[in-house]
Design a protein around this motif. Structure first.
Motif, PDB file in Angstrom:
ATOM      1  N   ARG A  40     -71.018  -4.999  33.607  1.00  0.00           N
ATOM      2  CA  ARG A  40     -69.773  -4.500  33.026  1.00  0.00           C
ATOM      3  C   ARG A  40     -68.861  -5.678  32.697  1.00  0.00           C
ATOM      4  N   HIS A  41     -67.877  -5.434  31.832  1.00  0.00           N
ATOM      5  CA  HIS A  41     -67.030  -6.508  31.316  1.00  0.00           C
ATOM      6  C   HIS A  41     -65.774  -6.641  32.176  1.00  0.00           C
ATOM      7  N   VAL A  42     -65.641  -7.809  32.799  1.00  0.00           N
ATOM      8  CA  VAL A  42     -64.482  -8.123  33.628  1.00  0.00           C
ATOM      9  C   VAL A  42     -63.656  -9.187  32.917  1.00  0.00           C
ATOM     10  N   PHE A  43     -62.386  -8.891  32.680  1.00  0.00           N
ATOM     11  CA  PHE A  43     -61.490  -9.815  31.967  1.00  0.00           C
ATOM     12  C   PHE A  43     -60.380 -10.238  32.933  1.00  0.00           C
ATOM     13  N   ILE A  44     -60.247 -11.559  33.135  1.00  0.00           N
ATOM     14  CA  ILE A  44     -59.345 -12.089  34.161  1.00  0.00           C
ATOM     15  C   ILE A  44     -58.333 -13.037  33.533  1.00  0.00           C
ATOM     16  N   LEU A 104     -52.373 -11.986  22.674  1.00  0.00           N
ATOM     17  CA  LEU A 104     -53.171 -11.161  23.581  1.00  0.00           C
ATOM     18  C   LEU A 104     -53.869 -10.036  22.824  1.00  0.00           C
ATOM     19  N   ARG A 105     -53.212  -9.482  21.852  1.00  0.00           N
ATOM     20  CA  ARG A 105     -53.843  -8.419  21.058  1.00  0.00           C
ATOM     21  C   ARG A 105     -55.055  -8.956  20.304  1.00  0.00           C
ATOM     22  N   ARG A 106     -54.937 -10.188  19.765  1.00  0.00           N
ATOM     23  CA  ARG A 106     -56.085 -10.808  19.087  1.00  0.00           C
ATOM     24  C   ARG A 106     -57.212 -11.069  20.084  1.00  0.00           C
ATOM     25  N   ALA A 107     -56.859 -11.514  21.292  1.00  0.00           N
ATOM     26  CA  ALA A 107     -57.873 -11.754  22.318  1.00  0.00           C
ATOM     27  C   ALA A 107     -58.577 -10.450  22.692  1.00  0.00           C
ATOM     28  N   GLU A 110     -61.059  -9.536  19.995  1.00  0.00           N
ATOM     29  CA  GLU A 110     -62.234 -10.409  20.026  1.00  0.00           C
ATOM     30  C   GLU A 110     -63.110 -10.126  21.243  1.00  0.00           C
ATOM     31  N   ALA A 111     -62.484  -9.837  22.380  1.00  0.00           N
ATOM     32  CA  ALA A 111     -63.240  -9.631  23.614  1.00  0.00           C
ATOM     33  C   ALA A 111     -63.998  -8.314  23.619  1.00  0.00           C
ATOM     34  N   GLY A 112     -63.459  -7.290  22.956  1.00  0.00           N
ATOM     35  CA  GLY A 112     -64.077  -5.982  22.991  1.00  0.00           C
ATOM     36  C   GLY A 112     -63.672  -5.202  24.221  1.00  0.00           C
ATOM     37  N   PHE A 149     -47.223  -6.384  31.529  1.00  0.00           N
ATOM     38  CA  PHE A 149     -47.052  -5.336  30.517  1.00  0.00           C
ATOM     39  C   PHE A 149     -47.799  -5.699  29.238  1.00  0.00           C
ATOM     40  N   ASN A 150     -47.663  -6.948  28.790  1.00  0.00           N
ATOM     41  CA  ASN A 150     -48.319  -7.380  27.559  1.00  0.00           C
ATOM     42  C   ASN A 150     -49.832  -7.232  27.648  1.00  0.00           C
ATOM     43  N   MET A 151     -50.401  -7.676  28.771  1.00  0.00           N
ATOM     44  CA  MET A 151     -51.850  -7.589  28.938  1.00  0.00           C
ATOM     45  C   MET A 151     -52.325  -6.145  28.902  1.00  0.00           C
ATOM     46  N   ILE A 152     -51.682  -5.288  29.652  1.00  0.00           N
ATOM     47  CA  ILE A 152     -52.115  -3.896  29.711  1.00  0.00           C
ATOM     48  C   ILE A 152     -51.935  -3.215  28.363  1.00  0.00           C
ATOM     49  N   LYS A 153     -50.813  -3.475  27.718  1.00  0.00           N
ATOM     50  CA  LYS A 153     -50.556  -2.873  26.407  1.00  0.00           C
ATOM     51  C   LYS A 153     -51.607  -3.305  25.386  1.00  0.00           C
ATOM     52  N   ALA A 154     -52.040  -4.572  25.455  1.00  0.00           N
ATOM     53  CA  ALA A 154     -53.020  -5.094  24.494  1.00  0.00           C
ATOM     54  C   ALA A 154     -54.420  -4.538  24.736  1.00  0.00           C
ATOM     55  N   PHE A 155     -54.796  -4.358  26.007  1.00  0.00           N
ATOM     56  CA  PHE A 155     -56.179  -4.003  26.330  1.00  0.00           C
ATOM     57  C   PHE A 155     -56.393  -2.515  26.599  1.00  0.00           C
TER      58      PHE A 155
END
Length: 328
Positions: A40-44, A104-107, A110-112, A149-155
């Motif tokens: 599974r995909h883990v993003f840190i 972060l939205r671009r990341a 790209e990350a999926g 907030f930014n991270m959660i909103k983006a992903f």
């Protein structure tokens, strides 16, 4: 007759805990869950050093596909080489500032889709508020809280739309200074306390998507960040914060990841952390009816213990100021 009364009383004393356990097993929410990591995909975030890097090592070793994000491309490359050397696995790297939502939205694009989003970035600038500039206060809050907030909103959109319908997780790394305010940590404690409100409300919003929120509360941890913090940390901060002791980064990563995989909302990392988790449980979610039982039964005695801690801290502060006045 006296013997009968004694037996009746004993039976009641035995039945009460059992009845309480039964009640708690029916009402604790959310329900228990396991978060699988393998394949599974883990993003840190903050994944190039400290706790984030240790978490990346451990997740990769458990067969997860790992992505790490940090500001420095050089540190990211160094982390990537270290993880490859230790596990034989390549991780994806993303260079971005968590304060920059567009980056972060671009990341995220790209990350999926991500199955475990681990929001770990953090900065500490320890100083009394009377001496600290508001620019530093904003910096700490922007990175630690707004960055979350930014991270959660983006992903979150891709997490909600994921095709892998197994349980997913969003984990936020707070601090024991996010459970109790500590001298010299006005900005830091505020930013980390804020993560709790974010996590509690977010869990209600994403539970229908089978996304489970965890909040990790490490103590002082032996990282490069702690070494940098100690250069300017007020002495009273060290006296109070030092009562919990420091942990090795690998120990924190192990405790954190085990708690996240078990779906725990509150993830303490040491004995003091467990006590803090119980005494500050409040209205936070609790998946384990056994832990809920411990919280209910021990609430009064642990509140008394907490008051003794406060007495000790304020005594230290009073003594410090009295000594400072004598030296003038």
């Amino acid at each position: 007759m006296a013997a009968l009364s004694f037996l009746s009383l004993l039976l009641i004393l035995l039945l009460l805990p059992l009845c309480l356990l039964l009640l708690l097993s029916l009402i604790v929410r959310p329900r228990p869950v396991k978060i699988p990591l393998k394949n599974r995909h883990v993003f840190i975030t903050g994944g190039s050093s400290g706790i984030g890097l240790a978490l990346a090592h451990r997740a990769a070793a458990e067969g997860a596909r790992v992505s790490i994000l940090a500001r420095s491309p050089d540190k990211l490359e160094e982390a990537k080489r270290a993880i490859r050397l230790a596990t034989g696995i390549d991780v994806a790297t993303f260079s971005a500032d968590v304060r920059d939502f567009d980056a972060l939205r671009r990341a995220a694009e790209e990350a999926g889709p991500v199955d475990l989003l681990l929001v770990n970035q953090g900065v500490v600038v320890a100083e009394e508020l009377a001496k600290q500039g508001l620019d530093e206060v904003r910096f700490v809050i922007d990175v630690n809280l707004i960055g979350g907030f930014n991270m959660i909103k983006a992903f979150l959109p891709a997490m909600k739309a994921r095709t892998d319908r197994r349980p997913a997780s969003i984990a936020l790394v707070s601090s024991q200074a996010g459970q109790v305010g500590i001298y010299g940590y006005t900005a830091y404690s505020a930013s980390k306390f804020g993560l709790r409100g974010l996590a509690e409300a977010l869990q209600q919003e994403v539970i229908a998507d089978d996304i489970h929120v965890s909040l990790v509360f490490p103590p002082d941890t032996d990282t490069p960040g702690l070494a940098e913090e100690n250069k300017r940390r007020p002495l009273l901060t060290s006296v109070i914060a030092g009562s919990s002791g420091a942990m090795k980064v690998d120990e924190v990563a192990e405790k954190a990841l085990n708690g996240i995989k078990s779906g725990s909302f509150i993830v303490p990392c040491n004995f003091e952390g467990y006590l803090l988790a119980i005494v500050t449980a409040g209205l936070s979610p609790q998946r384990s009816y056994v832990m809920a039982f411990v919280e209910v039964v021990s609430a009064s005695i642990l509140r008394l213990t907490a008051l003794f801690f406060q007495w000790n801290w304020y005594s230290s502060i009073e003594k410090w100021h009295a000594q400072s006045k004598q030296q003038l």
